[in-house]
Write a protein that holds these residues in place. Structure first.
Motif, PDB file in Angstrom:
ATOM      1  N   ALA A   1      13.276  12.914  17.613  1.00 21.23           N
ATOM      2  CA  ALA A   1      13.280  11.792  18.560  1.00 21.23           C
ATOM      3  C   ALA A   1      13.272  10.432  17.732  1.00 21.23           C
ATOM      4  O   ALA A   1      13.830   9.393  17.759  1.00 21.23           O
ATOM      5  N   LEU A   2      12.154  10.423  16.833  1.00 23.90           N
ATOM      6  CA  LEU A   2      11.996   9.151  16.244  1.00 23.90           C
ATOM      7  C   LEU A   2      12.996   8.909  15.232  1.00 23.90           C
ATOM      8  O   LEU A   2      13.377   7.828  14.710  1.00 23.90           O
ATOM      9  N   LEU A   3      13.255   9.953  14.456  1.00 21.24           N
ATOM     10  CA  LEU A   3      14.411   9.825  13.379  1.00 21.24           C
ATOM     11  C   LEU A   3      15.865   9.306  14.043  1.00 21.24           C
ATOM     12  O   LEU A   3      16.572   8.651  13.276  1.00 21.24           O
ATOM     13  N   ILE A   4      16.143  10.031  15.055  1.00 25.67           N
ATOM     14  CA  ILE A   4      17.344   9.499  15.757  1.00 25.67           C
ATOM     15  C   ILE A   4      17.377   7.989  16.336  1.00 25.67           C
ATOM     16  O   ILE A   4      18.206   7.369  16.065  1.00 25.67           O
ATOM     17  N   TYR A   5      15.959   7.610  16.585  1.00 23.66           N
ATOM     18  CA  TYR A   5      16.046   6.110  17.196  1.00 23.66           C
ATOM     19  C   TYR A   5      15.903   5.308  15.697  1.00 23.66           C
ATOM     20  O   TYR A   5      16.547   4.248  15.772  1.00 23.66           O
ATOM     21  N   SER A   6      15.353   5.869  14.623  1.00 18.80           N
ATOM     22  CA  SER A   6      15.378   5.191  13.355  1.00 18.80           C
ATOM     23  C   SER A   6      16.693   5.091  12.965  1.00 18.80           C
ATOM     24  O   SER A   6      17.302   3.891  12.363  1.00 18.80           O
ATOM     25  N   SER A   7      17.498   6.058  13.104  1.00 20.75           N
ATOM     26  CA  SER A   7      18.880   5.825  12.570  1.00 20.75           C
ATOM     27  C   SER A   7      19.935   4.969  13.292  1.00 20.75           C
ATOM     28  O   SER A   7      20.354   4.146  12.595  1.00 20.75           O
ATOM     29  N   SER A   8      19.618   4.933  14.817  1.00 21.55           N
ATOM     30  CA  SER A   8      20.486   3.935  15.386  1.00 21.55           C
ATOM     31  C   SER A   8      20.205   2.538  15.405  1.00 21.55           C
ATOM     32  O   SER A   8      20.754   1.615  15.301  1.00 21.55           O
ATOM     33  N   PHE A   9      18.786   2.478  14.865  1.00 24.00           N
ATOM     34  CA  PHE A   9      18.054   1.065  14.857  1.00 24.00           C
ATOM     35  C   PHE A   9      18.768   0.409  13.487  1.00 24.00           C
ATOM     36  O   PHE A   9      19.183  -0.534  13.395  1.00 24.00           O
ATOM     37  N   TRP A  10      18.611   1.396  12.120  1.00 22.07           N
ATOM     38  CA  TRP A  10      19.056   0.788  10.920  1.00 22.07           C
ATOM     39  C   TRP A  10      20.226   0.740  10.885  1.00 22.07           C
ATOM     40  O   TRP A  10      20.989  -0.289  10.373  1.00 22.07           O
ATOM     41  N   VAL A  11      21.222   1.609  11.423  1.00 28.15           N
ATOM     42  CA  VAL A  11      22.915   1.440  11.296  1.00 28.15           C
ATOM     43  C   VAL A  11      23.149   0.076  12.178  1.00 28.15           C
ATOM     44  O   VAL A  11      24.138  -0.438  11.439  1.00 28.15           O
TER      45      VAL A  11
END
Length: 200
Positions: free
Chosen positions: A85-95
């Motif tokens: 969940a944290l990595l998916i959130y991080s991915s959407s945030f950074w993209v």
């Protein structure tokens, strides 16, 4: 017309009915969210046996697998779903940053999330297939994608392909509550068995 309990039509009808009922049971078992891990582990257990020609009663065996796997499967689900969940959130945030650097970070986060998803699937299937400590199971699940990347990628692609079909063809969404989850795990079972037999 004479009824033949050993006929192919009867067997096909019986298996189809059990798969539909098993899929509905799985969906209901996942509703509390926290039980997704044990429900998935139990589904993997019965379908790995079925794919390995170890027949039995799918429904009865599913309930037995829930009873025997709940502690380890729930722990594995909690431990691995948090970083996913944290990595998916991080991915959407950074993209969403709009620069090349943030896009690269976002892609790396997405790749790591995919890796953890495969590790979760492997962990839950290992819990259903073998008796081992949680620590050893997680260790094996983290190492298997590195040792067998092609088949591990297949375990990831099977649900991704189904999701894409649902997006592209809205009528396909009716398939999910009937067969979807069972079909994903059943197709994955053949890949998982080949991975386990190679490294067992």
């Amino acid at each position: 017309m004479k009824f033949n309990p050993d006929g192919q039509l009867y067997k096909l009808t019986t298996v189809t009915t059990q798969f539909i009922f098993l899929n509905l049971l799985y969906i209901l078992s996942c509703l509390p969210i926290i039980t997704i891990g044990v429900a998935t582990s139990a589904l993997f257990e019965v379908l790995l046996r079925y794919a390995d020609n170890e027949r039995g009663n799918l429904i009865r065996d599913y309930f037995q697998a829930i009873k025997s796997n709940w502690k380890q499967a729930t722990a594995a689900f909690v431990v691995l779903s948090v970083p996913i969940a944290l990595l998916i959130y991080s991915s959407s945030f950074w993209v969403g940053g709009g620069t090349i650097l943030t896009s690269i970070i976002g892609v790396v986060s997405a790749i790591l999330a995919a890796y953890f998803f495969v590790v979760l699937a492997l962990s839950l299937s290992l819990i259903g297939r073998y008796k081992n400590s949680l620590k050893q199971t997680l260790k094996n699940a983290f190492l298997l994608p590195v040792a067998d990347p092609i088949r591990s990628l297949g375990v990831l692609l099977i649900p991704v392909v189904l999701f894409c079909l649902m997006v592209l063809f809205p009528g396909f969404r009716l398939f999910l509550p009937l067969f979807g989850f069972v079909l994903i795990c059943y197709c994955s079972a053949f890949l998982l068995l080949s991975i386990f037999k190679r490294w067992n």
